[in-house]
Design an enzyme around this catalytic site. Structure first.
Site, PDB file in Angstrom:
ATOM      1  N   GLU A 293       0.690  -1.022  -0.262  1.00  0.00           N
ATOM      2  CA  GLU A 293      -0.089  -0.098  -0.402  1.00  0.00           C
ATOM      3  C   GLU A 293       1.019   1.197   0.114  1.00  0.00           C
ATOM      4  OE1 GLU A 293      -2.973   0.320  -0.873  1.00  0.00           O
ATOM      5  OE2 GLU A 293      -2.723  -2.086  -0.853  1.00  0.00           O
ATOM      6  N   CYS A 327      -1.516   9.170   3.834  1.00  0.00           N
ATOM      7  CA  CYS A 327      -1.416   9.095   2.208  1.00  0.00           C
ATOM      8  C   CYS A 327      -2.937   9.604   1.565  1.00  0.00           C
ATOM      9  CB  CYS A 327      -1.280   7.506   2.126  1.00  0.00           C
ATOM     10  SG  CYS A 327      -2.539   6.566   3.132  1.00  0.00           S
TER      11      CYS A 327
HETATM   12  P1  NAD Z   1       8.377   4.688   4.003  1.00  0.00           P
HETATM   13  O1  NAD Z   1       8.785   4.167   1.970  1.00  0.00           O
HETATM   14  O2  NAD Z   1       9.754   5.427   3.061  1.00  0.00           O
HETATM   15  O3  NAD Z   1       9.123   3.382   5.080  1.00  0.00           O
HETATM   16  C1  NAD Z   1       7.995   2.783   5.149  1.00  0.00           C
HETATM   17  C2  NAD Z   1       8.863   1.872   5.468  1.00  0.00           C
HETATM   18  O4  NAD Z   1       9.566   1.168   4.704  1.00  0.00           O
HETATM   19  C3  NAD Z   1       9.746   2.548   6.510  1.00  0.00           C
HETATM   20  O5  NAD Z   1       9.368   0.765   8.041  1.00  0.00           O
HETATM   21  C4  NAD Z   1      11.407   2.149   6.133  1.00  0.00           C
HETATM   22  O6  NAD Z   1      12.095   1.610   6.693  1.00  0.00           O
HETATM   23  C5  NAD Z   1      11.214   0.678   4.629  1.00  0.00           C
HETATM   24  N1  NAD Z   1      11.819   0.663   3.713  1.00  0.00           N
HETATM   25  C6  NAD Z   1      12.564   1.529   3.388  1.00  0.00           C
HETATM   26  N2  NAD Z   1      13.809   1.583   2.789  1.00  0.00           N
HETATM   27  C7  NAD Z   1      13.019   0.149   1.931  1.00  0.00           C
HETATM   28  C8  NAD Z   1      13.825  -0.533   1.567  1.00  0.00           C
HETATM   29  N3  NAD Z   1      15.145  -1.037   0.378  1.00  0.00           N
HETATM   30  N4  NAD Z   1      13.563  -2.365   1.501  1.00  0.00           N
HETATM   31  C9  NAD Z   1      12.355  -2.644   2.792  1.00  0.00           C
HETATM   32  N5  NAD Z   1      12.213  -1.653   3.346  1.00  0.00           N
HETATM   33  C10 NAD Z   1      12.277  -0.445   3.438  1.00  0.00           C
HETATM   34  O7  NAD Z   1       7.025   5.708   3.725  1.00  0.00           O
HETATM   35  P2  NAD Z   1       7.234   6.595   5.096  1.00  0.00           P
HETATM   36  O8  NAD Z   1       7.848   7.765   4.784  1.00  0.00           O
HETATM   37  O9  NAD Z   1       7.250   5.658   6.234  1.00  0.00           O
HETATM   38  O10 NAD Z   1       5.983   6.736   5.299  1.00  0.00           O
HETATM   39  C11 NAD Z   1       5.360   7.516   3.801  1.00  0.00           C
HETATM   40  C12 NAD Z   1       4.807   6.832   2.712  1.00  0.00           C
HETATM   41  O11 NAD Z   1       3.187   5.957   2.890  1.00  0.00           O
HETATM   42  C13 NAD Z   1       3.689   7.607   2.160  1.00  0.00           C
HETATM   43  O12 NAD Z   1       4.310   8.167   0.528  1.00  0.00           O
HETATM   44  C14 NAD Z   1       2.506   7.470   2.232  1.00  0.00           C
HETATM   45  O13 NAD Z   1       1.230   7.818   1.425  1.00  0.00           O
HETATM   46  C15 NAD Z   1       2.354   6.057   2.403  1.00  0.00           C
HETATM   47  N6  NAD Z   1       1.050   5.654   3.021  1.00  0.00           N
HETATM   48  C16 NAD Z   1       0.385   4.679   2.120  1.00  0.00           C
HETATM   49  C17 NAD Z   1      -1.064   4.633   3.247  1.00  0.00           C
HETATM   50  C18 NAD Z   1      -1.779   3.372   2.028  1.00  0.00           C
HETATM   51  O14 NAD Z   1      -2.278   2.638   2.958  1.00  0.00           O
HETATM   52  N7  NAD Z   1      -1.824   3.232   0.674  1.00  0.00           N
HETATM   53  C19 NAD Z   1      -1.170   4.470   4.425  1.00  0.00           C
HETATM   54  C20 NAD Z   1      -0.615   4.955   4.491  1.00  0.00           C
HETATM   55  C21 NAD Z   1       1.717   5.434   4.471  1.00  0.00           C
END
Ligand code: NAD
Length: 524
Positions: A293, A327
């Protein structure tokens, strides 16, 4: 089982704040507590299996409203911790996958009950760790409780699944069985509800989990793990591993024994995980399932035939609640030219009423999550100044305190296809776009690679029907804001680059964490 005393300072702070709120009637009053770092300064696994000690590296989560204040200190899992964590999860899977669904569902109900009792303490952790105000923190914890109860009930419903027909002379059954070990990778913005939601859905279906919380919000995750343990979760069912995404996260995603990945986060990381999960590692015997997501560029369409007071309020709340870091946040208001100027006047007046400051004192808006995020948002604000007309805001809210506070910022006259109109900013920045008519507004709204939420304000039944048919988003709202999905009411998940449309809180969600096994037994 290792037990730590409760974090009484914070718990008392929350209780006192609740009392203050009740007496004051309108506004929560902050307790000036000095937060001490949680005592759980260790990966849980460290104490339970021969786990290589971390090399002294720590993750420190800071209060975004007062970055000098440390909210949590956690050991940082690296690549060397992947194998021990996986072995613990595989071992626990042997018994947990055979534990009855009733027992697993009972665990979730217990967690929900405990969370309900300690709701204010958990809210306080969110206020301090990610700068939610009390109302936003309430929503996050309430959603977590909903997930506990909903997924417990849904797991029981899945046991009643049956094929459409029985062949004469056979007993034909359909079973939903666990998948295996899942990697659960949540974001920081709903650090309790999304983290717990993906984890609870996993374990109620009989899977075991390696949970890597976001480095911006590991403390609230640690608190939920404590609750799971208190509720009776056996060792190894959820393996809590705070660590960097690029090292630990990458390594668990590509591990051959990882059966599925449940991820919520940015488009970039989601696509990276999708690619990595699709590559077969030596020794891997399954296609990894991915539940991804991702981000949004969510639009609200304001038709000429609508109540502008209601529309302005909906846009303002959707754009600036939790500093625009949802999001589902509205980052584009697409407004019919016949009401455009009036809408802008009303919106400016409304947005300028938002108060900004320490969320512990329940200002409307707290700080953005960290310094890097603040800089990125400020860069977008500069791009907005080039592409459009600054209506209000446009920089840091320095009077609010030492934290990462930004003014709620609105740009008018943003052209379709510009940077501000197309890219997810994830901060308190709203682009207002003028549309010739409703059809033009729909065209602009759909002209994005995302498809998460959207809303339409109109009195026209015909336009409502057109939006239901043609507005291509996973969560569409009519005459209400585009944030605030309720579990069980608005199953949540997006189209296109917003993700795999997994619909958390919906009737199909648990199928993603199970696999169907069909059994035909000859009986006569
Ligand atoms: P992010 O993608 O930076 O990080 C999300 C998670 O992924 C964190 O735990 C991070 O440590 C991990 N991560 C980062 N690089 C990785 C890799 N190479 N391999 C595996 N894991 C890795 O996102 P964020 O800043 O934590 O959250 C904000 C984003 O989340 C926004 O884009 C927002 O729209 C989205 N979001 C989407 C929903 C939805 O339901 N669609 C809900 C909440 C947030």
């Amino acid at each position: 089982m290792n037990r730590h005393p409760p974090f009484t300072t914070l718990a008392h702070a929350a209780a006192r704040t609740k009392r203050a709120c009740e007496t004051d009637g309108s506004r929560m009053v902050s307790d000036s507590v000095h937060l001490h770092a949680p005592k759980r300064d260790l990966l849980f696994l460290t104490q339970r299996i021969p786990y290589p000690p971390t090399k002294g590296e720590k993750i420190r989560s800071l209060n975004p409203a007062k970055p000098s204040q440390i909210v949590g200190v956690h050991q940082k899992a690296g690549k060397e911790h992947v194998e021990p964590a996986m072995n613990a999860a595989l071992k626990a899977f042997e018994s947990w996958s055979r534990t009855s669904v009733e027992e697993r569902a009972t665990l979730l109900h217990r967690v929900g009950d405990l969370l309900r009792e300690r709701k204010f303490e958990f809210m306080a952790w969110l206020v301090f760790e990610v700068s939610k105000n009390w109302a936003e923190a309430d929503g996050d914890i309430a959603e977590t409780i909903d997930f506990c109860e909903l997924y417990a009930r849904e797991a029981l419903r899945l046991t009643k699944a049956a094929p459409h027909a029985q062949l004469p002379g056979e007993r034909d059954t359909l079973l939903y069985i666990p998948l295996g070990v899942g990697a659960v990778i949540p974001p920081w913005n709903f650090p309790c509800a999304i983290m717990a939601g993906m984890t609870l859905a996993s374990i109620v279906c009989g899977n075991t989990v390696i949970l890597k919380p976001s480095s911006d919000s590991p403390t609230i995750a640690a608190k939920v793990i404590e609750l799971l343990e208190e509720a009776g979760m056996p060792e190894g069912v959820v393996n809590f591993c705070p660590g960097a995404g690029a090292s630990f996260g990458d390594a668990i995603v590509s591990h051959p024994k990882t059966r599925y990945i449940a991820f919520t986060g940015s488009r970039e990381v989601g696509l990276h995980i999708n690619k990595s999960a699709a590559t077969q590692s030596p020794g891997q015997i399954w296609i990894k399932r991915t539940v991804l997501e991702m981000g949004g560029k969510d639009a609200i369409i304001v038709d000429a035939d609508t109540d502008l007071d209601v529309a302005v309020e909906g846009v303002a709340q959707s754009a600036f609640g939790f500093q625009g870091q949802k999001c589902s946040a509205c980052s584009r208001a697409i407004v019919d030219e016949r009401v455009y100027d009036k809408f802008l006047d009303m919106l400016k007046a409304r947005v300028e009423k938002f108060t900004i400051g320490d969320p512990a004192e329940n200002f409307n808006m707290g700080a953005v999550i960290n310094e890097g995020s603040m800089k990125t948002i400020l860069d977008y604000i500069e791009a907005g100044k080039r592409d459009g007309r600054l209506l209000t805001g446009g920089g840091r809210a320095s009077n609010a305190g030492e934290g990462y506070f930004l003014q709620p910022t609105v740009f008018a006259d943003i052209p379709p296809k510009s940077k501000l109109e197309q890219e997810e900013i994830f901060g308190p920045v709203l682009a207002v776009i003028k549309a010739r008519n409703f059809d033009h507004a729909m065209e602009i709204a759909n002209d994005t690679e995302f498809g998460l939420t959207g809303a339409v304000y109109t009195k026209s039944r015909d336009k409502i029907e057109r939006a239901i048919r043609d507005f291509h988003v996973g969560n569409l709202y009519i005459n209400r804001k585009c944030t605030g999905a309720i579990a069980g009411v608005h199953p949540f998940g997006g189209f296109n680059m917003s993700g795999t449309d997994s619909k958390s809180g919906g009737p199909d969600y648990l199928y993603l964490f199970s696999q169907g096994k069909s059994v035909g037994e000859k009986i006569s």
